[in-house]
Design a protein around this motif. Structure first.
Motif, PDB file in Angstrom:
ATOM      1  N   LYS A  86       0.815  -1.215   0.000  1.00 29.87           N
ATOM      2  CA  LYS A  86       0.000   0.000   0.000  1.00 29.87           C
ATOM      3  C   LYS A  86       0.850   1.266   0.000  1.00 29.87           C
ATOM      4  O   LYS A  86       0.581   2.213  -0.750  1.00 29.87           O
ATOM      5  N   TYR A  87       1.896   1.308   0.819  1.00 34.59           N
ATOM      6  CA  TYR A  87       2.695   2.528   0.945  1.00 34.59           C
ATOM      7  C   TYR A  87       3.489   2.824  -0.323  1.00 34.59           C
ATOM      8  O   TYR A  87       3.692   3.981  -0.690  1.00 34.59           O
ATOM      9  N   VAL A  88       3.932   1.777  -0.981  1.00 32.62           N
ATOM     10  CA  VAL A  88       4.637   1.966  -2.247  1.00 32.62           C
ATOM     11  C   VAL A  88       3.714   2.612  -3.278  1.00 32.62           C
ATOM     12  O   VAL A  88       4.089   3.551  -3.979  1.00 32.62           O
ATOM     13  N   GLU A  89       2.482   2.113  -3.354  1.00 27.44           N
ATOM     14  CA  GLU A  89       1.525   2.689  -4.300  1.00 27.44           C
ATOM     15  C   GLU A  89       1.177   4.125  -3.940  1.00 27.44           C
ATOM     16  O   GLU A  89       1.021   4.978  -4.810  1.00 27.44           O
ATOM     17  N   LEU A  90       1.048   4.412  -2.639  1.00 30.66           N
ATOM     18  CA  LEU A  90       0.764   5.788  -2.210  1.00 30.66           C
ATOM     19  C   LEU A  90       1.863   6.748  -2.659  1.00 30.66           C
ATOM     20  O   LEU A  90       1.582   7.848  -3.157  1.00 30.66           O
ATOM     21  N   LEU A  91       3.097   6.349  -2.505  1.00 34.60           N
ATOM     22  CA  LEU A  91       4.217   7.201  -2.887  1.00 34.60           C
ATOM     23  C   LEU A  91       4.189   7.522  -4.375  1.00 34.60           C
ATOM     24  O   LEU A  91       4.231   8.694  -4.774  1.00 34.60           O
ATOM     25  N   TRP A  92       4.100   6.495  -5.200  1.00 36.02           N
ATOM     26  CA  TRP A  92       4.175   6.710  -6.641  1.00 36.02           C
ATOM     27  C   TRP A  92       2.902   7.333  -7.197  1.00 36.02           C
ATOM     28  O   TRP A  92       2.946   8.076  -8.179  1.00 36.02           O
ATOM     29  N   ASN A  93       1.775   7.052  -6.596  1.00 37.71           N
ATOM     30  CA  ASN A  93       0.522   7.678  -7.019  1.00 37.71           C
ATOM     31  C   ASN A  93       0.555   9.184  -6.752  1.00 37.71           C
ATOM     32  O   ASN A  93       0.094   9.995  -7.565  1.00 37.71           O
ATOM     33  N   GLY A  94       1.102   9.572  -5.601  1.00 40.90           N
ATOM     34  CA  GLY A  94       1.247  10.988  -5.305  1.00 40.90           C
ATOM     35  C   GLY A  94       2.194  11.683  -6.265  1.00 40.90           C
ATOM     36  O   GLY A  94       1.935  12.809  -6.728  1.00 40.90           O
ATOM     37  N   LEU A  95       3.307  11.027  -6.609  1.00 42.81           N
ATOM     38  CA  LEU A  95       4.257  11.610  -7.557  1.00 42.81           C
ATOM     39  C   LEU A  95       3.652  11.782  -8.943  1.00 42.81           C
ATOM     40  O   LEU A  95       4.048  12.677  -9.706  1.00 42.81           O
ATOM     41  N   LEU A  96       2.683  10.934  -9.288  1.00 46.42           N
ATOM     42  CA  LEU A  96       2.063  11.002 -10.607  1.00 46.42           C
ATOM     43  C   LEU A  96       1.371  12.345 -10.853  1.00 46.42           C
ATOM     44  O   LEU A  96       1.261  12.795 -12.003  1.00 46.42           O
ATOM     45  N   CYS A  97       0.916  12.997  -9.796  1.00 46.55           N
ATOM     46  CA  CYS A  97       0.219  14.280  -9.950  1.00 46.55           C
ATOM     47  C   CYS A  97       1.124  15.375 -10.523  1.00 46.55           C
ATOM     48  O   CYS A  97       0.641  16.367 -11.080  1.00 46.55           O
ATOM     49  N   VAL A  98       2.437  15.206 -10.380  1.00 45.24           N
ATOM     50  CA  VAL A  98       3.380  16.270 -10.764  1.00 45.24           C
ATOM     51  C   VAL A  98       3.348  16.534 -12.266  1.00 45.24           C
ATOM     52  O   VAL A  98       3.306  17.697 -12.706  1.00 45.24           O
ATOM     53  N   ALA A  99       3.375  15.470 -13.087  1.00 48.45           N
ATOM     54  CA  ALA A  99       3.500  15.636 -14.536  1.00 48.45           C
ATOM     55  C   ALA A  99       2.315  16.374 -15.153  1.00 48.45           C
ATOM     56  O   ALA A  99       2.508  17.365 -15.872  1.00 48.45           O
ATOM     57  N   PRO A 100       1.053  15.944 -14.935  1.00 42.06           N
ATOM     58  CA  PRO A 100      -0.058  16.692 -15.536  1.00 42.06           C
ATOM     59  C   PRO A 100      -0.204  18.093 -14.967  1.00 42.06           C
ATOM     60  O   PRO A 100      -0.665  19.006 -15.673  1.00 42.06           O
ATOM     61  N   ALA A 101       0.193  18.305 -13.697  1.00 46.73           N
ATOM     62  CA  ALA A 101       0.145  19.655 -13.124  1.00 46.73           C
ATOM     63  C   ALA A 101       1.109  20.581 -13.867  1.00 46.73           C
ATOM     64  O   ALA A 101       0.777  21.735 -14.185  1.00 46.73           O
ATOM     65  N   PHE A 102       2.303  20.085 -14.165  1.00 47.64           N
ATOM     66  CA  PHE A 102       3.282  20.867 -14.927  1.00 47.64           C
ATOM     67  C   PHE A 102       2.746  21.219 -16.316  1.00 47.64           C
ATOM     68  O   PHE A 102       2.824  22.375 -16.760  1.00 47.64           O
ATOM     69  N   LEU A 103       2.171  20.233 -17.012  1.00 47.85           N
ATOM     70  CA  LEU A 103       1.655  20.486 -18.357  1.00 47.85           C
ATOM     71  C   LEU A 103       0.456  21.422 -18.337  1.00 47.85           C
ATOM     72  O   LEU A 103       0.304  22.268 -19.233  1.00 47.85           O
ATOM     73  N   ALA A 104      -0.409  21.301 -17.332  1.00 53.91           N
ATOM     74  CA  ALA A 104      -1.560  22.195 -17.226  1.00 53.91           C
ATOM     75  C   ALA A 104      -1.110  23.651 -17.078  1.00 53.91           C
ATOM     76  O   ALA A 104      -1.648  24.558 -17.716  1.00 53.91           O
ATOM     77  N   VAL A 105      -0.104  23.886 -16.243  1.00 54.03           N
ATOM     78  CA  VAL A 105       0.415  25.244 -16.051  1.00 54.03           C
ATOM     79  C   VAL A 105       1.006  25.786 -17.348  1.00 54.03           C
ATOM     80  O   VAL A 105       0.770  26.939 -17.729  1.00 54.03           O
TER      81      VAL A 105
END
Length: 585
Positions: free
Chosen positions: A440-459
């Protein structure tokens, strides 16, 4: 329990007799519960363990290993006690190792039955007891005999995997052909997104029913049915007429393409059921690390082949629409004979025949939570990938204005890289970080990091002049690295997800568990495809702003997936980032 009962500590919850066939030394002895190791004590002919709190379940299963991580023996079914007791009380009861867990007719069953029969005929067990899972080379067994036995046991896995990979190539290709042909004929992004709705809706329904079909009639039936329906869907596309794109007949073109895609959608999920469940059937329950690697490899390689299909579809389409479809027909036909001849009708069937549709909705807690997380995870990707991105790459006014082959190459490169990263995630990413097998914790870490890429492109799309002013070099310098970052992070997440669903699946209901899980996957793709088509077409004064809002929606779905993952009940193993840094004990 023998005399060892008295010398085991009072806190030990399990005391199990060592099988007489095992020559065991006490040095470095440990018990493994899932991915958690705890020290063990050997007292005479008894092993005593104190399982972590997470293992306090009705069916407690564990394996005993030596200091070199070599598996000594395993108890698939143990009955735990409440541990309040002193040393004179019976701390637990262990059953003899069972041939398989549950009533599933698995490849392990066949392998063990075959080995036992062969050993009985030869008057030798090669140093193994008939009840021991028959993996690895036996004592006094030649390499040729070992390879022959392994091939016989894994033949269904090979056949299903190859059929699945060939099918996946056609699945990616037909999607690219429909999408680029629709753009060429003048359909909008919203109209094209509608063409894929029944493809995804079919996935929602089929994943549920495929699990039931797999349990009742076996994987062979679902695989052959899926391949046949793929032929029907591709064959139907031969009748798609260019004239339907003219005014007044646009609806006819949309309806026809949607119906053809629906058949392909049903085919995809029937075929995928076999490709996903066979990994569970060929891997012993106590070998989670091996299971992680097998699941990641086949899933990642499948996605790479889908990327190859994207390129084949785009490249063949530049020559001729009907030529492209003809290639796909040949690929599907190549997969069918092996599946028809080489698979048993019993593979994957549950022995209980009274399976009801209502059972499909009675999933384990972790399967339900992971399915919701999967909905948001794949919704995040398809908020921009399936329709808006290729349309933007083709757009000569606001986008890049690339030809079909170039667009196909970009999408194929994304899928191939995604597949390769997914395949090697356990060895090259998570194992060096001490995060394998994942939890579970491994998935939480990488799932949270996934938000970075689309946030960068949206900006970059909504807050800078680069895309509005169509600065092509700067656009490529922003979009392509952003897609690459998303690709890598998404691949790691998908690899962990694919492992977790197989880990959480019940051996007796693996087809139904996986089917339910991929139903949620299809719902996420459906939502992402429809919302992205609407946002790209109607989300702003130009498609630049429309694609920007697609990335904003992608951030929201990735964040929702992360939040849902918190609810998983899987605290085993903690979370580390390398050998020096421990984030969760």
């Amino acid at each position: 329990m023998g005399d060892g009962k008295a010398c085991c500590p009072a806190g030990s919850k399990l005391c199990c007799s060592v099988p007489s066939s095992v020559d065991i030394a006490a040095s470095g002895l440990k018990c493994r519960f899932g991915s958690v190791d705890v020290p063990a004590m050997l007292c005479g002919d008894t092993v005593c363990c104190a399982p972590p709190q997470l293992a306090d379940a009705e069916d407690l299963c564990y394996s005993v290993l030596d200091g070199n991580d070599a598996l000594l023996f395993a108890y698939p079914n143990c009955e735990a006690s409440t541990a309040a007791a002193g040393p004179q009380q019976d701390a637990g009861k262990c059953c003899a190792p069972a041939k398989s867990k549950g009533d599933m007719v698995s490849l392990q069953d066949g392998l063990q039955d075959t080995a036992a029969a062969a050993s009985a005929a030869a008057g030798s067990t090669h140093g193994k007891t008939p009840d021991t899972p028959d993996f690895g080379r036996h004592e006094n067994e030649s390499r040729k005999e070992y390879l022959k036995r392994e091939y016989s046991a894994l033949k269904p896995f090979v056949i299903i995997s190859l059929s699945y990979l060939l099918f996946t190539t056609t699945d990616g290709a037909v999607r690219m052909i429909v999408l680029l042909h629709a753009y060429h004929l003048g359909f909008t992004a919203w109209q094209t997104a509608v063409m894929f709705t029944l493809y995804e809706v079919a996935g929602v329904v089929t994943n549920l029913l495929a699990g039931l079909m797999g349990a009742r009639w076996g994987i062979k039936s679902t695989l052959l049915t899926g391949l046949t329906l793929q032929l029907c869907g591709i064959g139907m596309l031969f009748g798609w007429q260019d004239a339907w794109a003219a005014n007044g007949e646009v609806t006819k073109g949309i309806v026809f393409a949607t119906a053809a895609q629906m058949l392909c959608g049903v085919a995809k999920d029937l075929t995928k059921l076999g490709g996903k469940t066979v990994t569970k059937l060929v891997t012993p329950d106590e070998r989670e690390s091996r299971l992680f690697k097998v699941v990641s490899f086949i899933t990642g390689f499948k996605n790479s082949m889908k990327g190859v299909g994207y390129f084949i579809g785009a490249a063949a389409l530049t020559f001729n629409y009907y030529f492209a479809l003809g290639i796909l027909v040949l690929l599907v036909l190549a997969a069918m004979p092996w599946a028809a001849v080489g698979l048993s009708n019993q593979l994957g069937r549950a022995r209980k025949e009274n399976i009801k549709l209502s059972v499909l909705f009675k999933q384990a807690y972790n399967v339900n939570v992971l399915s919701v997380a999967r909905f948001f995870l794949f919704g995040s990707r398809d908020m921009w990938f399936e329709v808006p991105l290729p349309f933007f790459l083709r757009d000569a006014v606001h986008g890049f204005g690339w030809e079909r082959v170039a667009v196909g190459a970009v999408l194929a490169g994304f899928i191939i890289m995604y597949g390769q990263v997914q395949s090697w995630t356990p060895q090259l990413v998570l194992q060096p970080l001490k995060q394998s097998p994942a939890n579970k914790y491994v998935e939480l870490l990488w799932n949270g990091l996934l938000c970075v890429a689309p946030a960068f492109l949206a900006v970059m799309f909504l807050c800078t002049p680069i895309f509005v002013e169509r600065q092509l070099q700067a656009m490529a310098g922003v979009l392509l690295p952003g897609l690459l970052l998303y690709c890598v992070l998404f691949a790691v997440n998908s690899s962990v997800h694919s492992f977790l669903i197989v880990k959480y699946a019940d051996g007796n209901k693996v087809a139904m568990n996986v089917g339910f899980y991929y139903m949620a996957n299809a719902m996420g793709r459906l939502t992402g495809t429809l919302v992205s088509g609407a946002l790209y077409t109607f989300g702003g004064s130009s498609v630049v702003y429309g694609l920007g809002w697609c990335f904003v929606a992608s951030v929201g779905f990735a964040a929702a997936s992360t939040a849902v993952t918190v609810l998983l009940r899987d605290d085993s193993g903690g979370l580390r980032c390398g050998s020096k840094l421990t984030l969760v004990q």
